[in-house]
Design a protein around this motif. Structure first.
Motif, mmCIF file in Angstrom:
data_model
loop_
_atom_site.group_PDB
_atom_site.id
_atom_site.type_symbol
_atom_site.label_atom_id
_atom_site.label_comp_id
_atom_site.label_asym_id
_atom_site.label_seq_id
_atom_site.Cartn_x
_atom_site.Cartn_y
_atom_site.Cartn_z
ATOM 1 N N GLN A 216 70.190 33.347 107.610
ATOM 2 C CA GLN A 216 70.898 33.377 106.327
ATOM 3 C C GLN A 216 70.621 34.685 105.591
ATOM 4 N N ILE A 217 69.382 35.152 105.648
ATOM 5 C CA ILE A 217 69.032 36.432 105.013
ATOM 6 C C ILE A 217 69.825 37.570 105.640
ATOM 7 N N PHE A 218 69.930 37.575 106.970
ATOM 8 C CA PHE A 218 70.649 38.652 107.651
ATOM 9 C C PHE A 218 72.151 38.576 107.402
ATOM 10 N N LEU A 219 72.697 37.373 107.259
ATOM 11 C CA LEU A 219 74.116 37.247 106.899
ATOM 12 C C LEU A 219 74.357 37.849 105.522
ATOM 13 N N LYS A 220 73.463 37.565 104.577
ATOM 14 C CA LYS A 220 73.605 38.131 103.236
ATOM 15 C C LYS A 220 73.478 39.656 103.278
ATOM 16 N N LEU A 221 72.584 40.157 104.140
ATOM 17 C CA LEU A 221 72.433 41.608 104.285
ATOM 18 C C LEU A 221 73.737 42.234 104.759
ATOM 19 N N MET A 222 74.334 41.675 105.805
ATOM 20 C CA MET A 222 75.564 42.246 106.347
ATOM 21 C C MET A 222 76.696 42.151 105.335
ATOM 22 N N ASN A 223 76.786 41.034 104.621
ATOM 23 C CA ASN A 223 77.823 40.906 103.590
ATOM 24 C C ASN A 223 77.617 41.928 102.481
ATOM 25 N N ARG A 224 76.368 42.176 102.118
ATOM 26 C CA ARG A 224 76.081 43.148 101.070
ATOM 27 C C ARG A 224 76.482 44.559 101.501
ATOM 28 N N LEU A 225 76.394 44.812 102.802
ATOM 29 C CA LEU A 225 76.792 46.117 103.331
ATOM 30 C C LEU A 225 78.300 46.219 103.539
ATOM 31 N N GLY A 226 79.017 45.140 103.257
ATOM 32 C CA GLY A 226 80.476 45.152 103.373
ATOM 33 C C GLY A 226 81.003 44.633 104.693
#
Length: 481
Positions: A216-226
């Motif tokens: 979940q943390i990595f999904l949020k990271l990728m979403n934050r990067l666009g």
């Protein structure tokens, strides 16, 4: 006569039961009726110290810059006299790290390894940090190099490491991912994060961060990067995190490529057990049977190589405290895994293969990885990841293991991997297998050992998925006409 009848009756019952299991496996793909629902994670969870506070969503550049004091302290500790017992004659690496080999490794670390130069090398790709769920998450980012006018598609790729590795694993493979390769229609924009508690990512202050939570943390990271949709690649813990993400977030994951993979379902376990007794070829191609059998030999090897897992899953802070006191202790603990997990026969070599010219990983690269653990003090928090995953929920049965992964998947089967399942086994979990490649050489750390092979297989997998997407889109347009 009565005894004979009882024996025959028992025999018939066993045959009926085995036949029923066999039919259930072959037809249904599993021996359960329907998979459970996906688990629900709290999207607003907080793993940082103290009470909940809002994340700082700023993405901040980060540079690896270890202080001169810390480097001096490392050298001082390395120069302390070694307290080693002579190895038992003829044991090579079968009892663990050979003391004569350790003396040579530490001598090299003391006199020839140059952290300052290696630090410059590690900063050759840009690094960043951003706060997610109360933790500062470190990641490395490598953008693609494509000449103008070339018909090459750029796709985002989340590259996930394992233990006892780190982001250091990927320096040799990244150039083959960000630059066009012959026969491939894609290049990758690579995002390589450090798992929470590893390297420069903060350690969770609270219990509960396992593979699901890291996903979940990595999904949020990728979403934050666009990147709302992206590909995944991983081995070791990276494989489990990637598998969980592909299962949990099929709308976000374009495809998942793994170099370590395992399906853990009732059907797979029944196949493995029964295949040890039933005729060859029932559950897999006979050429694949050496991957799983003889069962006793496979289980003995896993038992011999998993002692570390038991202590890390039960007493991570004990082993962590011991390893955190001395770089020699930390080095011997990690290097022994690089020896055995690279090739099973290395236990029979006096130096574990580590000092031989043909060993596939440079000693400097392995010491880089150890130095990251040492300078960040992250060995304890990295071992806690085992305790968070091998807990009561694991032993009660992980529901996510029997939920199908429907996104396209690619699998690179390296012969010296700790455990390799055949395609017929992993099909119980992965329902859209695009590629399954039996590699000729390589073990547990292929991004370091065989970067060309792993990169080529990843390019092949993603190129096929992208071509299939184009074909599917063309079919949809024709249907609309």
């Amino acid at each position: 006569m009565g005894l004979l009848r009882s024996i025959l009756t028992l025999f018939l019952v066993v045959i009926v039961v085995l036949t029923g299991i066999f039919v259930g496996i072959q037809v249904g793909g599993a021996i359960y009726s329907s998979p459970p629902s996906l688990p629900q994670l709290d999207p607003n969870v907080y793993w940082g110290p103290g009470k909940y506070k809002e994340d700082d969503i700023t993405i901040k550049p980060y540079q690896i810059a270890i202080s001169k004091e810390d480097v001096k302290d490392l050298k001082m500790r390395l120069n302390l006299p070694l307290r080693l017992q002579p190895s038992v004659e003829g044991t090579a690496f079968t009892y663990g790290f050979n003391s004569g080999t350790l003396e040579k490794v530490i001598e090299y670390w003391r006199k020839e390894y140059d952290w300052e130069k290696r630090e410059t090398h590690l900063n050759s790709y840009p690094h960043f940090k951003t706060e997610i769920e109360g933790l500062n998450i470190h990641f490395m980012r490598a953008k693609p190099i494509v000449e103008s006018g070339k018909q090459i598609k750029v796709v985002p790729l989340l590259l996930i490491h394992g233990w006892p590795g780190s982001f250091v694993e990927f320096y040799d493979i990244i150039p083959k991912l960000i630059e066009p390769q012959e026969g491939s229609d894609v290049v990758f924009e690579v995002i390589c994060p450090s798992i929470p508690g590893y390297g420069f990512s903060d350690a969770p202050a609270k219990k509960g961060v396992g593979t699901l939570e890291a996903g979940q943390i990595f999904l949020k990271l990728m979403n934050r990067l666009g990147f709302n949709q992206f590909y995944l690649q991983g081995g070791d813990w990276g494989s489990l995190i990637a598998t969980d993400m592909a299962t949990m977030y099929p709308d976000n994951i374009l495809g998942v490529h793994l170099n370590m993979f395992q399906a853990n379902t009732p059907g797979v376990n029944a196949k493995w057990f029964l295949g040890n007794f039933l005729p060859s070829g029932l559950f897999m191609d006979p050429k694949d049977e050496p991957k799983m059998y003889p069962m006793g030999k496979k289980l003995s090897f896993l038992a011999a190589e998993s002692g570390y897992m038991h202590i890390q899953a039960t007493k991570p802070d004990t082993i962590g405290a011991a390893l955190d006191q001395s770089p020699v202790s930390l080095g011997v603990y990690i290097l022994e895994k690089f020896s055995t997990w690279t090739h099973k026969d290395n236990t029979q070599k006096p130096d574990g293969g580590l000092l031989q010219e043909e060993f596939p990983i440079a000693l400097d690269a392995m010491l880089d990885n150890i130095c990251i653990y040492w300078f960040t003090g992250s060995i304890t928090s990295s071992t806690r990841f085992y305790a968070e995953n091998f807990n009561e929920k694991f032993f009660q049965g992980r529901e996510l293991d029997i939920i199908p992964c429907n996104v396209p998947s690619g699998h690179a089967a390296f012969p010296e991997e700790l455990m390799v399942q055949p395609k017929t086994f992993i099909a119980h979990k992965f329902y859209d297998i695009v590629t399954y490649t039996d590699m000729e050489v390589g073990g547990h750390f292929p991004a370091m050992e065989r970067p060309l092979l792993l990169a080529a297989d990843l390019h092949k997998f993603v190129s096929l998925v992208e071509k299939r997407k184009i074909l599917d889109q063309s079919k949809e347009k024709l249907n609309e006409l």
